[in-house]
Design a protein around this motif. Structure first.
Motif, PDB file in Angstrom:
ATOM      1  N   SER A 123       4.192  -2.820 -81.970  1.00 62.24           N
ATOM      2  CA  SER A 123       5.117  -4.025 -82.446  1.00 62.24           C
ATOM      3  C   SER A 123       4.278  -4.671 -83.334  1.00 62.24           C
ATOM      4  CB  SER A 123       5.238  -5.060 -81.152  1.00 62.24           C
ATOM      5  OG  SER A 123       3.981  -5.595 -80.883  1.00 62.24           O
ATOM      6  N   LEU A 124       5.084  -5.799 -83.920  1.00 63.65           N
ATOM      7  CA  LEU A 124       4.460  -6.634 -85.066  1.00 63.65           C
ATOM      8  C   LEU A 124       3.243  -7.486 -84.453  1.00 63.65           C
ATOM      9  CD1 LEU A 124       4.413  -7.632 -87.858  1.00 63.65           C
ATOM     10  CD2 LEU A 124       6.471  -9.137 -87.203  1.00 63.65           C
ATOM     11  N   ALA A 125       3.423  -7.720 -83.301  1.00 65.76           N
ATOM     12  CA  ALA A 125       2.609  -8.663 -82.617  1.00 65.76           C
ATOM     13  C   ALA A 125       1.143  -7.521 -82.558  1.00 65.76           C
ATOM     14  CB  ALA A 125       2.630  -8.799 -81.112  1.00 65.76           C
ATOM     15  N   ASP A 126       1.475  -6.061 -82.165  1.00 62.64           N
ATOM     16  CA  ASP A 126       0.065  -5.204 -82.388  1.00 62.64           C
ATOM     17  C   ASP A 126      -0.607  -5.267 -83.728  1.00 62.64           C
ATOM     18  OD1 ASP A 126       0.609  -4.715 -79.562  1.00 62.64           O
ATOM     19  OD2 ASP A 126       1.953  -3.289 -80.078  1.00 62.64           O
ATOM     20  N   PHE A 127       0.552  -5.043 -84.785  1.00 60.45           N
ATOM     21  CA  PHE A 127      -0.240  -5.226 -86.158  1.00 60.45           C
ATOM     22  C   PHE A 127      -0.987  -6.292 -86.378  1.00 60.45           C
ATOM     23  CE2 PHE A 127       0.212  -6.859 -90.566  1.00 60.45           C
ATOM     24  CZ  PHE A 127      -0.075  -6.147 -91.100  1.00 60.45           C
ATOM     25  N   GLU A 128      -0.512  -7.585 -86.110  1.00 59.12           N
ATOM     26  CA  GLU A 128      -1.224  -8.853 -86.220  1.00 59.12           C
ATOM     27  C   GLU A 128      -2.597  -8.872 -85.714  1.00 59.12           C
ATOM     28  OE1 GLU A 128       2.640 -11.842 -87.280  1.00 59.12           O
ATOM     29  OE2 GLU A 128       1.878 -11.673 -85.176  1.00 59.12           O
ATOM     30  N   SER A 129      -2.769  -8.149 -84.435  1.00 62.40           N
ATOM     31  CA  SER A 129      -3.997  -8.158 -83.496  1.00 62.40           C
ATOM     32  C   SER A 129      -4.850  -7.309 -84.482  1.00 62.40           C
ATOM     33  CB  SER A 129      -3.726  -7.785 -82.359  1.00 62.40           C
ATOM     34  OG  SER A 129      -3.064  -8.402 -81.646  1.00 62.40           O
ATOM     35  N   LEU A 130      -4.277  -6.135 -84.804  1.00 63.57           N
ATOM     36  CA  LEU A 130      -5.014  -5.047 -85.340  1.00 63.57           C
ATOM     37  C   LEU A 130      -5.690  -5.427 -86.897  1.00 63.57           C
ATOM     38  CD1 LEU A 130      -6.192  -2.171 -84.872  1.00 63.57           C
ATOM     39  CD2 LEU A 130      -4.447  -1.366 -85.626  1.00 63.57           C
ATOM     40  N   LYS A 131      -4.765  -6.121 -87.473  1.00 65.84           N
ATOM     41  CA  LYS A 131      -4.986  -6.498 -88.886  1.00 65.84           C
ATOM     42  C   LYS A 131      -6.216  -7.523 -88.728  1.00 65.84           C
ATOM     43  CE  LYS A 131      -4.136  -7.344 -93.181  1.00 65.84           C
ATOM     44  NZ  LYS A 131      -4.834  -6.563 -94.268  1.00 65.84           N
ATOM     45  N   SER A 132      -6.012  -8.581 -87.570  1.00 62.13           N
ATOM     46  CA  SER A 132      -7.100  -9.631 -87.918  1.00 62.13           C
ATOM     47  C   SER A 132      -8.403  -8.911 -87.244  1.00 62.13           C
ATOM     48  CB  SER A 132      -6.532 -10.466 -86.795  1.00 62.13           C
ATOM     49  OG  SER A 132      -7.351 -11.058 -85.909  1.00 62.13           O
ATOM     50  N   LEU A 133      -8.393  -8.028 -86.290  1.00 64.34           N
ATOM     51  CA  LEU A 133      -9.564  -7.202 -86.085  1.00 64.34           C
ATOM     52  C   LEU A 133     -10.007  -6.378 -87.144  1.00 64.34           C
ATOM     53  CD1 LEU A 133      -8.568  -5.797 -82.462  1.00 64.34           C
ATOM     54  CD2 LEU A 133     -10.424  -7.437 -82.840  1.00 64.34           C
ATOM     55  N   SER A 134      -9.285  -6.007 -88.000  1.00 63.41           N
ATOM     56  CA  SER A 134      -9.757  -5.014 -89.239  1.00 63.41           C
ATOM     57  C   SER A 134     -10.508  -6.071 -90.070  1.00 63.41           C
ATOM     58  CB  SER A 134      -8.636  -4.372 -90.000  1.00 63.41           C
ATOM     59  OG  SER A 134      -7.963  -5.307 -90.749  1.00 63.41           O
ATOM     60  N   GLU A 135     -10.300  -7.309 -90.211  1.00 58.98           N
ATOM     61  CA  GLU A 135     -11.097  -8.364 -91.008  1.00 58.98           C
ATOM     62  C   GLU A 135     -12.355  -8.545 -90.582  1.00 58.98           C
ATOM     63  OE1 GLU A 135      -7.960 -11.059 -91.139  1.00 58.98           O
ATOM     64  OE2 GLU A 135      -6.587  -9.744 -92.635  1.00 58.98           O
ATOM     65  N   LYS A 136     -12.773  -8.266 -89.331  1.00 57.11           N
ATOM     66  CA  LYS A 136     -13.800  -8.650 -88.585  1.00 57.11           C
ATOM     67  C   LYS A 136     -14.794  -7.405 -88.072  1.00 57.11           C
ATOM     68  CE  LYS A 136     -11.979 -11.509 -85.517  1.00 57.11           C
ATOM     69  NZ  LYS A 136     -10.352 -11.849 -85.558  1.00 57.11           N
TER      70      LYS A 136
END
Ligand code: FAD
Length: 390
Positions: A123-136
């Motif tokens: 889901s888009l919520a999964d994208f948002e979690s993964l995107k934020s993790l990919s920044e850290k």
């Protein structure tokens, strides 16, 4: 009890397409759309593709809110009474309907063990979690070598991340592509810097502090900052089963997308339908089907139903590789490869008893209709007949 002329369970692409089709016929009939998600309907394919290159949410949305429907987000429909023609949400509120669509899609398959923060990508919520993790974080482990696993591995690798893919098959996509192409793709991923660990079954995941340790058979243990699983989906048939609606691999529908319950329809990833091109019942987990079948269901619900006899196509992107495909891409069928330039541009035909069952258009565009006609023709071909056919 609130009443809807059209009640749609699901807030995905199928639901949106159905609501739009209803509005083509019925500009005023009340529509209620119920979605477990917190977001309005959006296109799912960019979640593993363009959104990683260009964080432009504008292209994601489907403008469902312009249809004048009541859209109930964060709302789970938990029961259906097909005699009383009502549906109830998890808060105990009931809604009546004249026509109801089950566009419940699919739920990610789960591993037989859990770990805090493990992402099942859907889901888009999964994208948002993964995107934020990919920044850290830097070290990503992807479990699964199918469409989702290979696309998300490519997307993260293109972000400069350290990516490992682990899956039980021998090569990426070996169940879909002919062996030489699967080998090419696997090598291509390695050249791009992805560590590919095939032939391995993950048997456990532990989280200690911020790190995961994944048990991966003879490969030993793999450490990661983030673990993403893309191991397929199960059609969400729970409501249909609870309501006594016939299901097999998905929710069974007829050519007008009606289920076994009066005035209840189903479409998209959840629905199982007869496809005349292939001469059998199928269930398809792809965007073109969600759009076209959703539309067909909406038209049927609004009284303008047409036979749904369409064979949808699908597509995938992996780094710079891309294709469109249609029909049965099953590498256990006989495959005939017609390369213009090996592994760069070409057409692969999947044959059963000489009849073309599927076509992979590898970096070949605008030929989906020709491929569909070829499958629908049910003619018998010898491999040499297919040279330069498309
Ligand atoms: C990351 C990703 C990338 C993809 N890429 C491609 C691609 O490149 N090419 C391609 O052809 N296809 C692709 N697909 C597949 C395509 O997106 C799906 O086939 C399509 O989204 C299916 O739409 P759907 O509406 O039928 O189901 P879903 O998208 O699963 O939507 C179902 C919705 O219903 C909701 N729901 C379910 N049950 C209830 C309930 N009881 N009450 C309320 N709400 C409920 C769910 O929360 C969800 O919002 C991709 C899918 C994903 C996840």
């Amino acid at each position: 009890m609130p009443e809807y002329k059209y009640l749609i369970v699901g807030g995905g692409m199928t639901a949106d397409s159905a609501a739009k089709a209803i509005r083509e016929i019925d500009s005023a009939g009340s529509i209620g759309i119920f979605s477990k998600e917190k977001h309005l309907p959006y296109n799912r394919p960019p979640l593993t593709k363009n959104l990683w290159k260009d964080l432009n949410y504008g292209k994601l949305w489907r403008s469902t809110e312009k249809l004048g429907a009541d859209i109930h987000l964060n709302t789970n429909i938990v029961s259906l009474d097909v005699q009383k023609k009502s549906a109830s949400d998890s808060g105990g509120k009931s809604y009546s309907y004249e026509k109801l669509l089950l566009a419940t899609g699919g739920e990610p398959r789960k591993l037989p063990f859990s770990a805090d923060g493990l992402i099942y990508y859907r889901s888009l919520a999964d994208f948002e979690s993964l995107k934020s993790l990919s920044e850290k974080k830097n070290k990503f482990l992807i479990i699964g070598g199918g469409f989702i696993g290979s696309e998300i591995a490519a997307a993260l690798s293109m972000q400069g991340k350290d990516v490992t893919m682990v899956f039980p098959e021998e090569l990426i996509g070996i169940n879909v592509y002919p062996r030489d192409l699967a080998q090419f793709i696997t090598n291509y991923y390695r050249q791009k810097g992805v560590r590919v660990a095939p032939g391995l079954q993950v048997t456990g995941i532990r989280k200690s502090g911020a790190r995961y340790t994944v048990d991966a058979g003879q490969h030993g243990q793999i450490d990661a900052d983030v673990v993403v699983a893309g191991i397929g989906i199960r059609p969400d048939v729970s409501l249909a089963e609870q309501a006594g609606i016939k299901t097999s691999n998905g929710i069974d529908v007829n050519e007008f997308l009606e289920t076994s319950a009066k005035d209840v329809y189903s479409a998209g990833d959840a629905a199982n339908f007869f496809n005349p091109h292939l001469g059998k019942r199928i269930r398809i987990e792809h965007a073109d089907n969600a759009n076209k079948m959703g539309r067909a269901a909406g038209l049927s619900m609004a009284g303008a139903g047409e036979l749904y006899n369409y064979l949808p196509f699908f597509y995938s992107d992996m780094f710079e590789l891309g294709y469109e495909a249609i029909g049965e891409l099953n590498s256990s069928l006989q495959t005939v490869s017609d390369w213009k330039e090996k592994f760069k541009t070409g057409v692969i035909y999947y044959l059963d008893g000489g009849k073309v069952r599927g076509v992979l258009l590898w970096n070949v565009w605008g030929k989906v209709d020709a491929a569909r006609n070829l499958i629908g023709s049910r003619e018998e071909f010898k491999p040499e007949d297919l040279k330069n056919y498309i």
